[in-house]
Design a protein around this motif. Sequence first.
Motif, PDB file in Angstrom:
ATOM      1  N   HIS A  37       0.799  -1.223   0.000  1.00  0.00           N
ATOM      2  CA  HIS A  37       0.000   0.000   0.000  1.00  0.00           C
ATOM      3  C   HIS A  37       0.826   1.264   0.000  1.00  0.00           C
ATOM      4  CE1 HIS A  37      -2.909  -3.045   1.153  1.00  0.00           C
ATOM      5  NE2 HIS A  37      -3.829  -2.241   0.702  1.00  0.00           N
ATOM      6  N   GLY A  38       2.084   1.142  -0.377  1.00  0.00           N
ATOM      7  CA  GLY A  38       2.910   2.345  -0.494  1.00  0.00           C
ATOM      8  C   GLY A  38       3.193   3.020   0.827  1.00  0.00           C
ATOM      9  N   ILE A  39       3.096   2.249   1.923  1.00  0.00           N
ATOM     10  CA  ILE A  39       3.403   2.827   3.225  1.00  0.00           C
ATOM     11  C   ILE A  39       4.872   2.555   3.527  1.00  0.00           C
ATOM     12  CG2 ILE A  39       2.962   2.714   5.699  1.00  0.00           C
ATOM     13  CD1 ILE A  39       0.080   1.992   5.025  1.00  0.00           C
ATOM     14  N   ILE A  40       5.687   3.600   3.464  1.00  0.00           N
ATOM     15  CA  ILE A  40       7.093   3.442   3.789  1.00  0.00           C
ATOM     16  C   ILE A  40       7.396   4.326   4.993  1.00  0.00           C
ATOM     17  CG2 ILE A  40       9.462   3.716   2.993  1.00  0.00           C
ATOM     18  CD1 ILE A  40       8.613   3.067   0.233  1.00  0.00           C
ATOM     19  N   VAL A  41       7.766   3.664   6.051  1.00  0.00           N
ATOM     20  CA  VAL A  41       7.968   4.348   7.320  1.00  0.00           C
ATOM     21  C   VAL A  41       9.232   5.203   7.266  1.00  0.00           C
ATOM     22  CG1 VAL A  41       8.684   3.877   9.678  1.00  0.00           C
ATOM     23  CG2 VAL A  41       6.712   2.699   8.709  1.00  0.00           C
ATOM     24  N   VAL A  42       9.104   6.457   7.661  1.00  0.00           N
ATOM     25  CA  VAL A  42      10.280   7.320   7.617  1.00  0.00           C
ATOM     26  C   VAL A  42      10.590   8.011   8.939  1.00  0.00           C
ATOM     27  CG1 VAL A  42      10.137   7.803   5.165  1.00  0.00           C
ATOM     28  CG2 VAL A  42       8.891   9.259   6.765  1.00  0.00           C
ATOM     29  N   ARG A  43       9.623   8.065   9.855  1.00  0.00           N
ATOM     30  CA  ARG A  43       9.843   8.859  11.046  1.00  0.00           C
ATOM     31  C   ARG A  43       8.951   8.340  12.164  1.00  0.00           C
ATOM     32  NH1 ARG A  43       7.818  13.420  13.483  1.00  0.00           N
ATOM     33  NH2 ARG A  43       6.016  13.448  12.119  1.00  0.00           N
ATOM     34  N   SER A  44       9.375   8.536  13.398  1.00  0.00           N
ATOM     35  CA  SER A  44       8.482   8.200  14.490  1.00  0.00           C
ATOM     36  C   SER A  44       8.693   9.162  15.649  1.00  0.00           C
ATOM     37  CB  SER A  44       8.707   6.756  14.953  1.00  0.00           C
ATOM     38  OG  SER A  44       9.900   6.675  15.690  1.00  0.00           O
ATOM     39  N   ASP A  45       7.598   9.457  16.320  1.00  0.00           N
ATOM     40  CA  ASP A  45       7.663  10.230  17.560  1.00  0.00           C
ATOM     41  C   ASP A  45       7.652   9.248  18.709  1.00  0.00           C
ATOM     42  OD1 ASP A  45       7.669  12.564  16.216  1.00  0.00           O
ATOM     43  OD2 ASP A  45       5.630  13.161  16.737  1.00  0.00           O
ATOM     44  N   GLU A  46       8.556   9.447  19.636  1.00  0.00           N
ATOM     45  CA  GLU A  46       8.646   8.503  20.731  1.00  0.00           C
ATOM     46  C   GLU A  46       8.606   9.198  22.070  1.00  0.00           C
ATOM     47  OE1 GLU A  46      12.071   6.477  19.542  1.00  0.00           O
ATOM     48  OE2 GLU A  46      11.032   4.588  19.213  1.00  0.00           O
ATOM     49  N   LYS A  47       8.031   8.520  23.024  1.00  0.00           N
ATOM     50  CA  LYS A  47       7.957   9.049  24.369  1.00  0.00           C
ATOM     51  C   LYS A  47       8.345   7.931  25.325  1.00  0.00           C
ATOM     52  CE  LYS A  47       4.512  10.698  27.540  1.00  0.00           C
ATOM     53  NZ  LYS A  47       3.063  10.895  27.758  1.00  0.00           N
ATOM     54  N   LEU A  48       9.256   8.252  26.211  1.00  0.00           N
ATOM     55  CA  LEU A  48       9.755   7.240  27.138  1.00  0.00           C
ATOM     56  C   LEU A  48       9.315   7.533  28.559  1.00  0.00           C
ATOM     57  CD1 LEU A  48      13.429   7.326  25.869  1.00  0.00           C
ATOM     58  CD2 LEU A  48      11.723   5.581  25.340  1.00  0.00           C
TER      59      LEU A  48
END
Lengths: 241, 241
Positions: B175-186
């Motif tokens: 489906h053309g979903i290519i992951v490029v970034r993520s927001d993370e919280k620890l």
Amino acid sequence: MRRPDARPLYVQVEAILNERIVSGSWRSGQVLPAEPELAAELGVSAGTLRRALAGLERRHLIQRRQGRGTYVAQQTSEQALGQFFRVRNLAGQPVEPETLVTALVTGPATEEEAARLRLAPGEEVHRIDRSRIFEGEPRIAERITLPAALFPGFSLPLAPEQLGMEIYVYYRNRHGIIVVRSDEKLSAIAAAEPDSAVLGCAIGTPLLLIERVTFDAAGRAVEMRVSRLDTRAHRYAVEIV
Amino acid sequence: MRRPDARPLYVQVEAILNERIVSGSWRSGQVLPAEPELAAELGVSAGTLRRALAGLERRHLIQRRQGRGTYVAQQTSEQALGQFFRVRNLAGQPVEPETLVTALVTGPATEEEAARLRLAPGEEVHRIDRSRIFEGEPRIAERITLPAALFPGFSLPLAPEQLGMEIYVYYRNRHGIIVVRSDEKLSAIAAAEPDSAVLGCAIGTPLLLIERVTFDAAGRAVEMRVSRLDTRAHRYAVEIV
DNA sequence: CAGTGGTCTAGACCACTTT
DNA sequence: AAGTGGTCTAGACCACTGA
């Protein structure tokens, strides 16, 4: 240019310039020669030089400003570089805590410190204990360990309460230590007695533990930092940057 | 090339190519036209095109292989991309856990899920609960939430125990979903009842909590993942990558 | 204004992969 | 051998900065 070296020219040029910065030939904040001049001196084309400079810029070793020139990076404050986690409030704004230095001692490295910092047994280290305070509440208890050999005379001006970490950044810039990489390890632990005293939390409170070793552009381990974060309140987000 | 657009040419070219990948004109794993050909088609010089390609490669959207060609990135396994923390053993070697999917349900998003994934209230999501097992011991309890609109028909082949996450990666590529970034919280939390059951630890055990929202090359929020890690054993190091 | 870095081009040659 | 991406060069022009 003759090339017995198998690496691409721009990589060699980058290494040469890196060395000039690390060795202190070019000091922090100093302006580099203009591109055509540097290219001529190194005997490469402008394009090749620019590619090398791009590499240095990506690693934050230099700063290029159109119309002004190219400068050796200056790490004036902790948030510029050498800070590898960031605390934000729930609106997403970065939060800058106050810092309280509670102890500053020099002595032989523990076994763990020596291993992590790659020091010979018994080498001297400076140890800085501090707490970081958000909206009046201490949330982070932190110990920073520095190889004494890299920070000569560091512990002399003992006035921990007032100085915060400015001297540390100052020394880094003076000694050609430019932070480029860090190894980090995350875990969760229960607050023990000393932590609970500093952070004002109950013993057993879950704390976020961040153990970090930082390396400079010359590949030396220049800092070990152990941070214990009280994330109870959930009014802040901790992210690794 | 006429340029009413103020952005540099190579940025525009990068955006055009990015769009072709995101929209699915170029499928995952497909080879791109050769550089001279592409440059001619776009009406730019080879150098400009190469600069745009370098940007796409830096973001892992394409893969260039000398002598072979340039390919649209393929995310064949979870560790390739889209995995943003990594577990290593004390020797520094990456450790690959087993995965046990314990539940796979579809339903309306909770308030928090809708907010994080930027969905309208009540939109459908798929929820995958799984535990990750290191050397026979469950150490991570994880919930993955996916917008159902981006993964049509995802929940149909219901056989959670066997399938693991392969279908998920498959759908992403399709489906053309290519992951490029993520927001993370620890943060650190105390294990509650359900966690203690999954992880086999006492209630109150400190757990490392990682809350992550992942975005694709089109800027869509494509996944929300909440992981609870039992780091008691200290036989592993968790690092954010 | 002069001097800086940023963009863009055109072309030669090299290194790697596949046929 | 043919085709691909990788390196390197030379030069023109643009955009920004500060005197």
